[in-house]
Enzyme design. Structure first.
Site, mmCIF file in Angstrom:
data_model
loop_
_atom_site.group_PDB
_atom_site.id
_atom_site.type_symbol
_atom_site.label_atom_id
_atom_site.label_comp_id
_atom_site.label_asym_id
_atom_site.label_seq_id
_atom_site.Cartn_x
_atom_site.Cartn_y
_atom_site.Cartn_z
ATOM 1 N N TYR A 93 0.851 -1.195 -0.346
ATOM 2 C CA TYR A 93 -0.223 0.448 0.136
ATOM 3 C C TYR A 93 0.988 1.571 -0.061
ATOM 4 O O TYR A 93 1.348 2.042 1.311
ATOM 5 C CB TYR A 93 -1.039 0.233 0.867
ATOM 6 C CG TYR A 93 -1.883 -1.224 1.279
ATOM 7 C CD1 TYR A 93 -2.325 -1.534 0.282
ATOM 8 C CD2 TYR A 93 -2.943 -1.334 2.542
ATOM 9 C CE1 TYR A 93 -3.485 -2.651 0.360
ATOM 10 C CE2 TYR A 93 -3.641 -2.314 2.026
ATOM 11 C CZ TYR A 93 -4.078 -3.161 1.098
ATOM 12 O OH TYR A 93 -5.110 -3.700 1.464
ATOM 13 N N PHE A 134 -14.019 -4.892 -0.236
ATOM 14 C CA PHE A 134 -15.284 -3.988 -1.199
ATOM 15 C C PHE A 134 -16.623 -4.316 -0.200
ATOM 16 O O PHE A 134 -17.536 -4.385 -0.948
ATOM 17 C CB PHE A 134 -14.981 -4.853 -2.209
ATOM 18 C CG PHE A 134 -13.569 -4.822 -3.398
ATOM 19 C CD1 PHE A 134 -12.984 -3.598 -2.911
ATOM 20 C CD2 PHE A 134 -13.558 -5.230 -4.198
ATOM 21 C CE1 PHE A 134 -11.586 -3.132 -3.593
ATOM 22 C CE2 PHE A 134 -12.585 -5.237 -5.301
ATOM 23 C CZ PHE A 134 -11.342 -4.184 -4.407
ATOM 24 N N PRO A 135 -16.798 -3.776 0.463
ATOM 25 C CA PRO A 135 -18.166 -4.849 1.194
ATOM 26 C C PRO A 135 -19.022 -3.828 0.882
ATOM 27 O O PRO A 135 -20.627 -3.920 1.020
ATOM 28 C CB PRO A 135 -17.643 -4.173 2.912
ATOM 29 C CG PRO A 135 -16.326 -2.895 3.180
ATOM 30 C CD PRO A 135 -15.567 -3.313 2.012
ATOM 31 N N LEU A 136 -18.406 -2.230 0.182
ATOM 32 C CA LEU A 136 -20.152 -1.338 -0.098
ATOM 33 C C LEU A 136 -19.971 -1.720 -1.973
ATOM 34 O O LEU A 136 -20.571 -1.148 -2.304
ATOM 35 C CB LEU A 136 -19.729 -0.622 -0.092
ATOM 36 C CG LEU A 136 -20.086 0.527 1.220
ATOM 37 C CD1 LEU A 136 -19.690 1.508 1.715
ATOM 38 C CD2 LEU A 136 -21.492 -0.332 1.900
ATOM 39 N N GLY A 168 -19.116 -1.761 -5.528
ATOM 40 C CA GLY A 168 -18.457 -0.717 -6.614
ATOM 41 C C GLY A 168 -16.754 -0.514 -6.693
ATOM 42 O O GLY A 168 -16.245 0.544 -7.477
ATOM 43 N N PRO A 192 -14.312 -1.387 -12.139
ATOM 44 C CA PRO A 192 -15.684 -1.132 -13.182
ATOM 45 C C PRO A 192 -16.254 -2.140 -13.287
ATOM 46 O O PRO A 192 -15.910 -2.947 -13.781
ATOM 47 C CB PRO A 192 -14.992 -0.820 -14.569
ATOM 48 C CG PRO A 192 -13.747 0.111 -13.316
ATOM 49 C CD PRO A 192 -13.400 -0.728 -12.218
#
Length: 298
Positions: A61, A216-218, A220, A223
């Site tokens: 990161y 990516f718990p939400l 999106g 793409p």
């Protein structure tokens, strides 16, 4: 443990034998604050103030930047469980920001790099980032490595005391089953309200006491991937509760299984506070039934 006067966001659950807040913090987005180090440190300190005691990071990161920020901001008496990741390296100037580093020698080198940049003698949990499932990079050539060979070096480093526990990321159900005898503390896969393809793996983790830490718990993040906040049912529940749709999506994950730990990431303190506040949302049986009525193969 956290400050006795600070409740753990979302309650608590077990991670590698430690009790942690069910809402942690994913530090990847701190890279956005590369030019504002004081803001990055302030955000990490605010997370601790809010009761967060589980931070997810990695050497790749920001090419070590994020680990360096965690090292500066997090103190021993914060009792924060720092989780890192190996299986990929930074790729400055390359077509993608990271490249796979799956070979056993690369895994060992990455652990050593994480130890140095974090300034610690043992990383409490290290996730082996596989390339079994997407989204993201696919393994080719010498990066196609059998999981048994990878686990051999991970176990050796655990025996040496360099890592405290082993987790898996971007892993298939078959690979998880093969890895169980090694003792797996957690699984990180892409999973959310609108991406529930891993229900069978989640059930296995519940049965085996393995923490489920969805990234990516939400949704999106890539793409073409659906966003939880665009889902009509989530939006309707959010309106009825007078809460943001993002908080409803996070709250659903916490209600969905007892072993779920969340690591939503952000580079904004207000957004951090909103994510933590999702842990205070109670979804009653009727609301959960409405939410759970969505197809599980989306």
């Amino acid at each position: 443990m956290t400050n006795s006067e600070t409740p753990r966001p979302g309650g608590s659950a077990s991670l590698a034998g430690r009790t942690v807040s069910r809402i942690g913090y994913g530090a990847m987005q701190l890279e956005r604050l590369r030019d504002d180090r004081s803001a990055a440190i302030a955000l990490l300190r605010r997370a601790v103030e809010l009761g967060v005691d589980h931070i997810d990071t990695a050497q790749f990161y920001g090419d070590g930047l994020v680990n360096d920020l965690v090292r500066e901001a997090i103190r021993p008496d914060d009792h924060v469980v720092v989780v890192s990741k190996v299986g990929a390296d930074s790729n400055p100037g390359g077509p993608a920001r990271i490249r796979l580093a799956q070979r056993p020698d690369e895994l060992r080198a990455s652990v050593e790099n994480n130890l140095e940049s974090l300034g610690i003698e043992q990383i409490p949990v290290v996730n082996l980032r596989r390339a079994d499932v997407g989204p993201g990079l696919s393994a080719e050539g010498d990066q196609i490595v059998d999981i048994d060979d990878q686990l051999e070096v991970m176990i050796a480093m655990r025996d040496e005391g360099k890592i405290g526990a082993i987790g898996l990321s971007a892993v298939s159900l078959e690979s998880l089953r093969r890895a169980l005898p090694a003792g797996i503390a957690c699984v990180q896969n892409a999973y959310s309200y609108v991406a529930r393809g891993d229900e069978q793996m989640l059930a296995l983790c519940v049965a085996d006491g393995i923490a489920w830490v969805p990234f990516f718990p939400l949704g999106g993040a890539f793409p073409g991937l659906p966003k939880v906040t665009d889902d009509p049912t989530v939006q309707a529940v959010a309106q009825s509760l007078d809460r943001p749709a993002s908080q409803v999506g996070l709250a659903w994950l916490l209600h969905h299984a007892p072993n779920v730990l969340l690591i939503p990431g952000t580079s904004d303190i207000a957004h951090l506070e909103a994510n933590v506040a999702a842990g205070a949302i109670t979804l009653d049986a009727a609301t959960l039934a409405t939410l759970d009525h969505q197809p599980t193969d989306i």
